[in-house]
Motif scaffolding. Structure first.
Motif, PDB file in Angstrom:
ATOM      1  N   PRO A 134       0.917  -1.008   0.009  1.00  0.00           N
ATOM      2  CA  PRO A 134      -0.021  -0.028  -0.027  1.00  0.00           C
ATOM      3  C   PRO A 134       0.834   1.285  -0.191  1.00  0.00           C
ATOM      4  N   ALA A 135       0.172   2.213  -0.317  1.00  0.00           N
ATOM      5  CA  ALA A 135       0.970   3.606  -0.412  1.00  0.00           C
ATOM      6  C   ALA A 135       1.666   3.993   1.025  1.00  0.00           C
ATOM      7  N   PRO A 136       2.755   4.385   0.939  1.00  0.00           N
ATOM      8  CA  PRO A 136       3.577   4.940   2.375  1.00  0.00           C
ATOM      9  C   PRO A 136       2.657   6.011   3.055  1.00  0.00           C
ATOM     10  N   GLU A 137       2.757   5.808   4.238  1.00  0.00           N
ATOM     11  CA  GLU A 137       2.113   6.761   4.930  1.00  0.00           C
ATOM     12  C   GLU A 137       2.770   8.132   4.929  1.00  0.00           C
ATOM     13  N   LEU A 138       1.721   9.107   4.928  1.00  0.00           N
ATOM     14  CA  LEU A 138       2.191  10.604   4.721  1.00  0.00           C
ATOM     15  C   LEU A 138       2.062  11.295   6.131  1.00  0.00           C
ATOM     16  N   PRO A 139       2.959  12.164   6.177  1.00  0.00           N
ATOM     17  CA  PRO A 139       2.661  13.004   7.769  1.00  0.00           C
ATOM     18  C   PRO A 139       1.298  13.572   7.602  1.00  0.00           C
ATOM     19  N   PRO A 140       0.716  14.043   8.507  1.00  0.00           N
ATOM     20  CA  PRO A 140      -0.605  14.909   8.664  1.00  0.00           C
ATOM     21  C   PRO A 140      -0.246  16.141   7.784  1.00  0.00           C
ATOM     22  N   PRO A 141      -1.429  16.664   6.960  1.00  0.00           N
ATOM     23  CA  PRO A 141      -1.275  17.662   6.024  1.00  0.00           C
ATOM     24  C   PRO A 141      -0.752  18.983   6.979  1.00  0.00           C
ATOM     25  N   VAL A 142      -1.182  18.945   8.153  1.00  0.00           N
ATOM     26  CA  VAL A 142      -0.818  20.246   8.997  1.00  0.00           C
ATOM     27  C   VAL A 142      -0.075  19.754  10.376  1.00  0.00           C
ATOM     28  N   ASP A 143       0.855  19.803  10.651  1.00  0.00           N
ATOM     29  CA  ASP A 143       1.629  19.312  11.962  1.00  0.00           C
ATOM     30  C   ASP A 143       1.093  20.274  13.244  1.00  0.00           C
ATOM     31  N   GLU A 144       1.492  19.799  14.211  1.00  0.00           N
ATOM     32  CA  GLU A 144       0.911  20.466  15.552  1.00  0.00           C
ATOM     33  C   GLU A 144       1.314  22.054  15.625  1.00  0.00           C
ATOM     34  N   HIS A 145       2.457  22.447  14.820  1.00  0.00           N
ATOM     35  CA  HIS A 145       2.809  23.822  14.837  1.00  0.00           C
ATOM     36  C   HIS A 145       2.014  24.323  13.699  1.00  0.00           C
ATOM     37  N   GLY A 146       1.437  23.848  12.945  1.00  0.00           N
ATOM     38  CA  GLY A 146       0.268  24.663  12.216  1.00  0.00           C
ATOM     39  C   GLY A 146       0.943  24.814  10.844  1.00  0.00           C
ATOM     40  N   VAL A 147       2.345  24.184  10.720  1.00  0.00           N
ATOM     41  CA  VAL A 147       3.081  23.864   9.240  1.00  0.00           C
ATOM     42  C   VAL A 147       2.567  22.958   8.273  1.00  0.00           C
ATOM     43  N   ALA A 176       2.508  20.280   5.461  1.00  0.00           N
ATOM     44  CA  ALA A 176       3.600  19.291   5.210  1.00  0.00           C
ATOM     45  C   ALA A 176       3.870  19.523   3.591  1.00  0.00           C
ATOM     46  N   PRO A 177       5.104  19.171   3.330  1.00  0.00           N
ATOM     47  CA  PRO A 177       5.755  19.721   1.956  1.00  0.00           C
ATOM     48  C   PRO A 177       4.569  18.865   0.962  1.00  0.00           C
ATOM     49  N   HIS A 178       4.265  17.780   1.113  1.00  0.00           N
ATOM     50  CA  HIS A 178       3.550  17.121   0.133  1.00  0.00           C
ATOM     51  C   HIS A 178       2.336  17.893  -0.325  1.00  0.00           C
ATOM     52  N   THR A 179       1.895  18.673   0.676  1.00  0.00           N
ATOM     53  CA  THR A 179       0.643  19.580   0.371  1.00  0.00           C
ATOM     54  C   THR A 179       1.068  20.945  -0.152  1.00  0.00           C
ATOM     55  N   ARG A 180       2.407  21.294  -0.275  1.00  0.00           N
ATOM     56  CA  ARG A 180       2.580  22.580  -1.017  1.00  0.00           C
ATOM     57  C   ARG A 180       3.291  22.266  -2.277  1.00  0.00           C
ATOM     58  N   ASN A 181       4.396  21.543  -2.333  1.00  0.00           N
ATOM     59  CA  ASN A 181       4.851  21.228  -3.380  1.00  0.00           C
ATOM     60  C   ASN A 181       4.260  20.543  -4.617  1.00  0.00           C
ATOM     61  N   VAL A 227       2.007  15.851  -7.855  1.00  0.00           N
ATOM     62  CA  VAL A 227       2.114  15.158  -8.808  1.00  0.00           C
ATOM     63  C   VAL A 227       2.265  13.523  -8.639  1.00  0.00           C
ATOM     64  N   ARG A 228       3.386  13.449  -7.878  1.00  0.00           N
ATOM     65  CA  ARG A 228       4.103  12.093  -7.248  1.00  0.00           C
ATOM     66  C   ARG A 228       2.950  11.655  -6.713  1.00  0.00           C
ATOM     67  N   ARG A 229       2.400  12.195  -5.790  1.00  0.00           N
ATOM     68  CA  ARG A 229       1.189  11.656  -4.939  1.00  0.00           C
ATOM     69  C   ARG A 229       0.094  11.114  -5.701  1.00  0.00           C
ATOM     70  N   ALA A 230      -0.269  12.044  -6.796  1.00  0.00           N
ATOM     71  CA  ALA A 230      -1.485  11.641  -7.672  1.00  0.00           C
ATOM     72  C   ALA A 230      -1.035  10.283  -8.230  1.00  0.00           C
ATOM     73  N   LEU A 231       0.277  10.205  -8.852  1.00  0.00           N
ATOM     74  CA  LEU A 231       0.441   9.127  -9.756  1.00  0.00           C
ATOM     75  C   LEU A 231       0.521   7.961  -8.906  1.00  0.00           C
ATOM     76  N   GLY A 232       1.063   7.949  -7.623  1.00  0.00           N
ATOM     77  CA  GLY A 232       1.194   7.124  -6.487  1.00  0.00           C
ATOM     78  C   GLY A 232      -0.491   6.522  -6.463  1.00  0.00           C
ATOM     79  N   THR A 233      -1.199   7.285  -6.415  1.00  0.00           N
ATOM     80  CA  THR A 233      -2.724   6.512  -6.163  1.00  0.00           C
ATOM     81  C   THR A 233      -2.995   5.740  -7.141  1.00  0.00           C
ATOM     82  N   LEU A 234      -2.552   5.766  -8.659  1.00  0.00           N
ATOM     83  CA  LEU A 234      -2.630   4.862  -9.569  1.00  0.00           C
ATOM     84  C   LEU A 234      -1.575   3.685  -9.358  1.00  0.00           C
TER      85      LEU A 234
END
Ligand code: HEM
Lengths: 574, 268
Positions: free
Chosen positions: A501-514, A516-521, A526-533
């Protein structure tokens, strides 16, 4: 030297069966010694003769391509003795009466002469053309094998690229050869090719005139195609095939999963004598099939088509199948054109004949890199994936095949219309809709089927086959007797190589309100989207199955024991 | 190796056909002539009897669609001025009477005898001037017809719809140009003369009678040409060739590969 040779083989042969002397007959050994005293080839030959080849039939597809190429070289050379690559006009006066007295180019005239007046000429033309079809078909089938088994992964990315280039060159080579006789059918194809070149925005007209040596049809085209067909591309093919084979030789074949088969060995038959006999026999089979086709099935009867004349276009004009999908793309395409500042852009030609093939072929070329990027998998892989164990990739492959299949069928839409009694416009619309709908559906359905098969394997591996025998236990409980699978068969399922299965991703927003890179970059998105395929979707069964994950399977990784009749080559770096 | 010129062979076979056909036609023609001569002075030499017979047949079999005076209805075009040749073509190829409205009238077994067809044609011809049924000397290509030129004309004028090998092709709106494998010389000539359905009319100004004969000669020759390369795969070109390459060539080789693999395994 003799003793050194023997020892060398002995040392190597000691690995399993000590058959060194029995394997290489004395005469052969003596002959080899003679050679070795002069060229020092023993160690190379020893390695060659002991080289181990896996024995699954799908590994022979590449060989069909190789042997058809040899047939093409031989038959093509015969054709060059009689074919005249010239667009000089002559009057035909050969023995095919229905064309006698007509003006035609020397190219067509000499093709007719080859067909009717040169002894064996027609057979050779037919051998050459059938071999060309088999050549391309085999390359395509071979490429599918590589794709669906993941044999393109590290360390074989380079060979995938070389193979891809070979495939593209084969298409061009076929198209060039098919155009040489200058008949009405192939001339129509060239006319289309000219239009395709013209459709490229801005530079199109110049590109077309540059390639064709002026306005279509001109007088330079056939001589140019001839050089391309008998010198340029065959030379490139020869060089690339050599590189392809050498790399393959060095990296060794991939192999199907199975007991004792690991990423570090090859299990199969040694090159000599088993594989040599096999592949030698296969060469003759390819030769026989080609010649039988050529002897009994007429191909490209140019005399029925007549000489090329730009004022004539026949119904039912199709190119050979390997170009047919392009024809289909053109036929399917709606008809938009834009006019920018007096400059017409023919989207109706540019999109189907330049853009779509460009996209598809680029996707094919970079797929290994793309997959590695998405999955982050940089491991060395020598064991094939079973297609079902990679549902996402298998789905993508079937999707691609369905794109090409639909385009190919659309290329024959007029024949389909006539022979199946469907209106021509209806077929066009059917294909347009199918082109948009069927491939994604094919992806989903294939992926689902793969997952189903995988679950089935997993269940059988864990519980064995159902025997249908019900027994009553002493305390009254009923249960079905299951027969456990032999290790061998479980190993063949290759379950430990499944796509996870797809690797776990960190939560979109961490406890400091930052965030995560995969929601910004965007690239990571794209990589994530291709991963779902590519990754397995989260089916309930998948989660369920993950909980009962198989324990690592017993003996894998060991070398075969003495009585195993197959042989293993232990080192991948030999 | 020299292949014996085809023309001779083709001609021979066609010639034999013609001898038989002409003999048969002559016999029928004379018999019919004699018979009508004896059935009464009114019918003999009096075309009105034939027209009357044609009109009767027309009212029975055609008027429901084409109207009582062939003036046309919502279902079928007017036949005034289409000429005898159109009727002969449509009825002798079985296209008329139409059985069922569709994209185009399919050819089928003709419903009427040649005598009845001629009567129908005479009746329609009497309604307005149009191309007459061509005589045998008009549509039969002479022995020295220019086959090769006929081929060029065929590729220029006909292959766009009927395909270069005469195998037929698809046209817009469910219509198709039929394969030219069955039509007789007269029907081919009449087709060019009258332009059935979506086919254009090739008037004598566009294709002279002699050129039409050349075309007919070419069509006949291509039909009769043996396929020197073996089984012709329907003369459909690369589509069937590609199918054979995959379904026979690749399939056989895959089976051979499996067989060799299985044998090699057993032999080890
Ligand atoms: C390697 C892949 C090759 C492919 C895919 C290929 C394909 C073709 C095709 C499809 C044709 C049309 C045949 C026909 O008329 O029906 C053709 C013609 C021809 N090929 Fe090749 N060919 C290849 C290699 C060669 C080589 C190596 C030579 C010469 C050394 C050669 C020489 C010719 C000649 C002279 C013709 C024209 C003769 C004729 O059509 O009658 N080909 N080729």
């Amino acid at each position: 030297m003799t003793s050194e040779y023997h020892t060398a083989v002995g040392a190597d042969g000691a690995r399993g069966d000590g058959r060194a002397d029995g394997r290489v007959p004395a005469q052969v050994t003596r002959a080899l010694t003679e050679v070795d005293e002069r060229f020092g080839t023993a160690s190379f030959l020893r390695r060659t003769l002991n080289k181990v080849f896996p024995d699954h039939w799908s590994f022979m597809l590449g060989e069909i391509a190789l042997y058809s190429f040899v047939i093409l070289l031989l038959s093509g050379t015969f054709l060059t003795f009689f074919f005249r690559p010239s667009q000089q006009e002559v009057i035909y006066n050969g023995s095919y009466t229905p064309l006698r007295g007509i003006q035609m180019t020397e190219a067509f005239d000499s093709t007719l002469r080859l067909s009717f007046d040169v002894r064996g000429g027609l057979l050779m033309r037919q051998i050459h053309h059938w071999a060309a079809l088999l050549f391309v078909a085999a390359i395509i089938a071979h490429m599918c094998r590589i794709f669906f088994t993941g044999a393109f992964r590290r360390p074989r990315e380079t060979n995938w690229l070389i193979g891809f280039t070979l495939m593209t060159l084969a298409l061009l080579e076929g198209f060039a050869g098919y155009s040489l006789p200058d008949d009405l059918l192939s001339g129509t194809g060239l006319r289309i090719a000219y239009g395709v070149a013209e459709s490229i925005p801005i530079v199109g007209t110049y590109v077309a005139e540059f390639l064709f040596g002026g306005q279509f049809p001109g007088t330079d085209l056939i001589p140019r195609l001839y050089v391309v067909h008998i010198l340029l591309i065959p030379g490139l093919l020869l060089a690339l095939i050599s590189a392809h084979m050498m790399i393959m030789w060095h990296q060794k074949h991939t192999q199907w999963p199975g007991k004792h088969r690991t990423n570090d060995n090859v299990v199969g038959a040694p090159f000599f004598p088993a594989f040599m006999a096999k592949t030698g026999g296969f060469f003759f089979s390819v030769f026989a099939v080609t010649v039988l086709l050529a002897a009994f099935f007429q191909i490209n009867p140019v005399w029925l088509y007549g000489p090329y004349d730009p004022t004539q276009v026949s119904a039912g004009s199709q190119p050979d199948f390997y170009i047919g999908w392009l024809e289909g793309a053109l036929r399917m395409m709606p008809n938009p054109e834009t006019n920018i500042a007096g400059h017409t852009i023919s989207w109706n030609v540019f999109v189907p004949a330049v853009l779509i093939p460009g996209l598809f072929f680029t996707a094919m070329a970079i797929y290994p890199a793309l997959e590695a990027w998405v999955t982050g998998d940089r491991e060395i892989h020598n064991v094939c994936d079973r297609p079902r164990n990679r549902p996402g990739r298998t789905g993508l492959g079937v999707m691609m095949i369905s794109y090409f299949a639909i385009m190919l069928l659309a290329g024959a839409n007029d024949l389909i219309s006539v022979h199946f009694d469907i209106s021509l416009y209806t077929t066009t619309w059917i294909f347009r809709i199918a082109f948009l709908v069927v491939p994604p559906l094919a992806f989903l359905v294939t992926r689902r089927i793969c997952i189903g098969l995988q679950r089935h394997d997993l269940r059988t591996a864990q519980h064995g086959y159902e025997t249908g025998r019900i027994v009553m236990l002493p305390h009254g409980e009923f249960m079905e007797v299951e027969s456990q699978l032999p290790d061998e068969e479980v190993a063949r399922m290759g379950l430990e190589y499944r796509q996870g299965p797809a690797p776990e991703l960190p939560p979109p927003v961490d406890e400091h309100g930052v965030r995560a890179p995969h929601t910004r970059n965007p690239l990571l998105k794209v990589r994530r989207a291709l991963g779902t395929l590519l990754y397995e979707p989260e089916l309930p069964e998948a989660r369920e199955a993950a909980r009962h994950e198989l324990p690592a399977h017993g003996v894998r990784g060991e070398l075969p024991s003495g009585e195993d009749r197959e042989e293993a080559e232990p080192s991948r770096r030999g | 190796m020299r292949v014996r010129p085809l023309r001779i062979r083709v001609r021979h076979r066609r010639l034999a056909g013609f001898v038989v056909l002409s003999a048969a036609l002559f016999a029928v023609g004379t018999g019919y002539g004699l018979a009508t001569e004896h059935t009464g002075a009114a019918a003999a030499g009096d075309p009105s009897a034939q027209i009357a017979q044609g009109r009767a047949l027309f009212l029975q079999g055609c008027a429901s669609c084409h109207g009582k005076a062939a003036e046309g209805t919502a279902n079928a075009p007017s036949l005034i001025g289409v000429g005898a040749a159109a009727v002969d073509f449509q009825v002798s190829t079985g296209r008329m009477p139409l059985a069922q409205q569709g994209a185009q009238a399919p050819a089928k077994r003709p419903r009427y005898t040649q005598e009845q067809i001629e009567a129908l044609a005479a009746y329609v011809a009497s309604l307005g001037p149009g191309p007459a049924i061509p005589g045998k000397e008009q549509y039969t290509p002479p022995k020295n017809a220019d086959l090769a030129f006929g081929g060029t004309l065929f590729r220029t004028n006909c292959s766009a719809c009927h395909n270069f090998t005469g195998e037929g092709g698809a046209l817009a709106y469910g219509k198709k140009a039929p394969p030219l494998t069955h039509a007789t010389d007269r029907q081919i000539y009449e087709a060019m003369l009258t332009g059935p359905g979506t086919m254009p009319v090739f008037s004598d100004a566009q294709l002279t009678p002699q050129e039409k004969q050349d075309i007919i000669a070419y069509i006949n020759a291509v039909r009769a040409v043996p396929d020197p390369g073996g089984f012709n795969l329907g003369r459909l070109g690369p589509v069937t060739e590609g199918l054979v390459a995959w379904l026979i060539g690749m399939a056989v080789l895959a089976v051979v590969a499996m067989w060799i693999g299985a044998r090699a395994k057993r032999a080890q």
